[in-house]
Design an enzyme around this catalytic site. Structure first.
Site, PDB file in Angstrom:
ATOM      1  N   PHE A 153      54.003 -16.543 -20.728  1.00 31.24           N
ATOM      2  CA  PHE A 153      55.300 -16.906 -20.144  1.00 31.24           C
ATOM      3  C   PHE A 153      56.148 -17.724 -21.115  1.00 31.24           C
ATOM      4  CE2 PHE A 153      58.090 -19.100 -17.055  1.00 31.24           C
ATOM      5  CZ  PHE A 153      58.525 -17.983 -16.348  1.00 31.24           C
ATOM      6  N   GLU A 154      55.493 -18.396 -22.062  1.00 33.08           N
ATOM      7  CA  GLU A 154      56.214 -19.238 -23.034  1.00 33.08           C
ATOM      8  C   GLU A 154      56.692 -18.442 -24.244  1.00 33.08           C
ATOM      9  OE1 GLU A 154      53.321 -20.598 -21.413  1.00 33.08           O
ATOM     10  OE2 GLU A 154      54.848 -21.544 -20.160  1.00 33.08           O
ATOM     11  N   THR A 202      46.306 -12.322  -7.101  1.00 33.48           N
ATOM     12  CA  THR A 202      47.585 -12.766  -6.529  1.00 33.48           C
ATOM     13  C   THR A 202      48.739 -12.092  -7.272  1.00 33.48           C
ATOM     14  OG1 THR A 202      47.974 -14.595  -8.070  1.00 33.48           O
ATOM     15  CG2 THR A 202      46.517 -15.036  -6.176  1.00 33.48           C
ATOM     16  N   VAL A 249      47.928 -10.486 -20.558  1.00 29.76           N
ATOM     17  CA  VAL A 249      48.000 -10.874 -19.150  1.00 29.76           C
ATOM     18  C   VAL A 249      47.070  -9.952 -18.376  1.00 29.76           C
ATOM     19  CG1 VAL A 249      49.521 -11.485 -17.245  1.00 29.76           C
ATOM     20  CG2 VAL A 249      50.457 -11.369 -19.555  1.00 29.76           C
ATOM     21  N   HIS A 286      50.824 -13.276  -9.124  1.00 30.09           N
ATOM     22  CA  HIS A 286      51.243 -14.008 -10.326  1.00 30.09           C
ATOM     23  C   HIS A 286      51.382 -13.097 -11.539  1.00 30.09           C
ATOM     24  CE1 HIS A 286      51.959 -18.242 -11.130  1.00 30.09           C
ATOM     25  NE2 HIS A 286      51.687 -17.968 -12.381  1.00 30.09           N
TER      26      HIS A 286
HETATM   27  N1  RBF Z   1      49.082 -16.560 -19.383  1.00 28.51           N
HETATM   28  C1  RBF Z   1      48.686 -15.500 -20.114  1.00 28.51           C
HETATM   29  O1  RBF Z   1      49.093 -15.356 -21.272  1.00 28.51           O
HETATM   30  N2  RBF Z   1      47.843 -14.555 -19.579  1.00 28.51           N
HETATM   31  C2  RBF Z   1      47.371 -14.628 -18.294  1.00 28.51           C
HETATM   32  O2  RBF Z   1      46.599 -13.753 -17.893  1.00 28.51           O
HETATM   33  C3  RBF Z   1      47.792 -15.726 -17.500  1.00 28.51           C
HETATM   34  N3  RBF Z   1      47.395 -15.818 -16.214  1.00 28.51           N
HETATM   35  C4  RBF Z   1      47.853 -16.859 -15.451  1.00 28.51           C
HETATM   36  C5  RBF Z   1      47.492 -16.936 -14.102  1.00 28.51           C
HETATM   37  C6  RBF Z   1      47.963 -17.973 -13.320  1.00 28.51           C
HETATM   38  C7  RBF Z   1      47.579 -18.017 -11.872  1.00 28.51           C
HETATM   39  C8  RBF Z   1      48.814 -18.955 -13.895  1.00 28.51           C
HETATM   40  C9  RBF Z   1      49.345 -20.100 -13.048  1.00 28.51           C
HETATM   41  C10 RBF Z   1      49.169 -18.891 -15.211  1.00 28.51           C
HETATM   42  C11 RBF Z   1      48.689 -17.848 -16.013  1.00 28.51           C
HETATM   43  N4  RBF Z   1      49.064 -17.769 -17.364  1.00 28.51           N
HETATM   44  C12 RBF Z   1      48.655 -16.698 -18.098  1.00 28.51           C
HETATM   45  C13 RBF Z   1      49.817 -18.868 -18.016  1.00 28.51           C
HETATM   46  C14 RBF Z   1      51.342 -18.637 -18.073  1.00 28.51           C
HETATM   47  O3  RBF Z   1      51.676 -17.661 -19.041  1.00 28.51           O
HETATM   48  C15 RBF Z   1      52.022 -19.957 -18.464  1.00 28.51           C
HETATM   49  O4  RBF Z   1      51.476 -20.446 -19.667  1.00 28.51           O
HETATM   50  C16 RBF Z   1      51.876 -21.033 -17.395  1.00 28.51           C
HETATM   51  O5  RBF Z   1      52.281 -20.531 -16.145  1.00 28.51           O
HETATM   52  C17 RBF Z   1      52.711 -22.276 -17.760  1.00 28.51           C
HETATM   53  O6  RBF Z   1      54.088 -21.952 -17.828  1.00 28.51           O
END
Ligand code: RBF
Length: 164
Positions: A59-60, A87, A82, A89
């Site tokens: 997400f960053e 969920t 990802v 998300h």
């Molecule tokens: N970041 C990833 O790069 N890959 C993921 O599979 C991933 N899964 C996440 C699942 C959940 C429930 C949450 C809350 C965050 C996840 N994130 C993942 C982190 C996301 O990209 C980000 O760093 C955080 O939400 C902070 O902004």
């Protein structure tokens, strides 16, 4: 999505391009493969010292890509993994990173390669990570695409400037 049909990309005279590789940190074994593949591709293209930076999660990636584009980098390789959970998300993160990276590329005209794996399982991600036993090497593909696009954009802007 099938990886069948990927082109054999190449780029020449690109050793002077400033390239940033931005890597999320979730799913470390897969990320190691993606980053290694991207760096191998860049080395093969004569780009020996890309800037490599880590962000917490996928997400960053768009904010970091925007910052690097603003600093004058010629190409950006955004890498992340990802993996779908139980969920919604997954959908929100995938949508945010996809739209965010697209927006950075369109707004800045700096190519931002989409090296983000969006998978149902870790096995699917490992199979695309360029690791021993993987069938695909998406980090390598993303880095090559970023540089190939940057060279195309450089050639058209050079040609346009000569036309004036
Ligand atoms: N970041 C990833 O790069 N890959 C993921 O599979 C991933 N899964 C996440 C699942 C959940 C429930 C949450 C809350 C965050 C996840 N994130 C993942 C982190 C996301 O990209 C980000 O760093 C955080 O939400 C902070 O902004």
């Amino acid at each position: 999505m099938s990886g069948i049909g990927a082109p054999e990309l190449s780029a020449r005279n690109c050793g002077d391009l400033r390239v940033a590789v931005i890597a999320a940190q979730w799913h470390e074994p897969v990320m190691n493969g993606l980053v290694d593949g991207a760096l191998r591709a860049l080395r093969d293209l004569g780009i020996d010292e890309p800037t490599v930076l880590a962000v917490p999660g996928s997400f960053e990636l768009p904010a970091a890509a925007k910052a690097m584009a603003s600093l004058g980098y010629d190409a950006i390789v955004a890498l992340g993994v990802v993996i779908r959970g139980g969920t919604p998300h997954f959908d929100y993160i995938c949508q945010g990173v996809t739209q965010g990276l697209t927006q950075v590329a369109v707004d800045t005209s700096v190519p931002v390669a989409f090296g983000v794996l969006t998978c149902d399982t870790e096995e699917q991600a490992l199979d695309r990570a360029g690791l021993p036993g993987s069938t695909e090497d998406k980090g390598h593909q993303a880095a090559t695409a970023a540089v190939a696009t940057a060279t195309v954009l450089r050639s058209v802007t050079t040609a346009a400037a000569l036309d004036r």
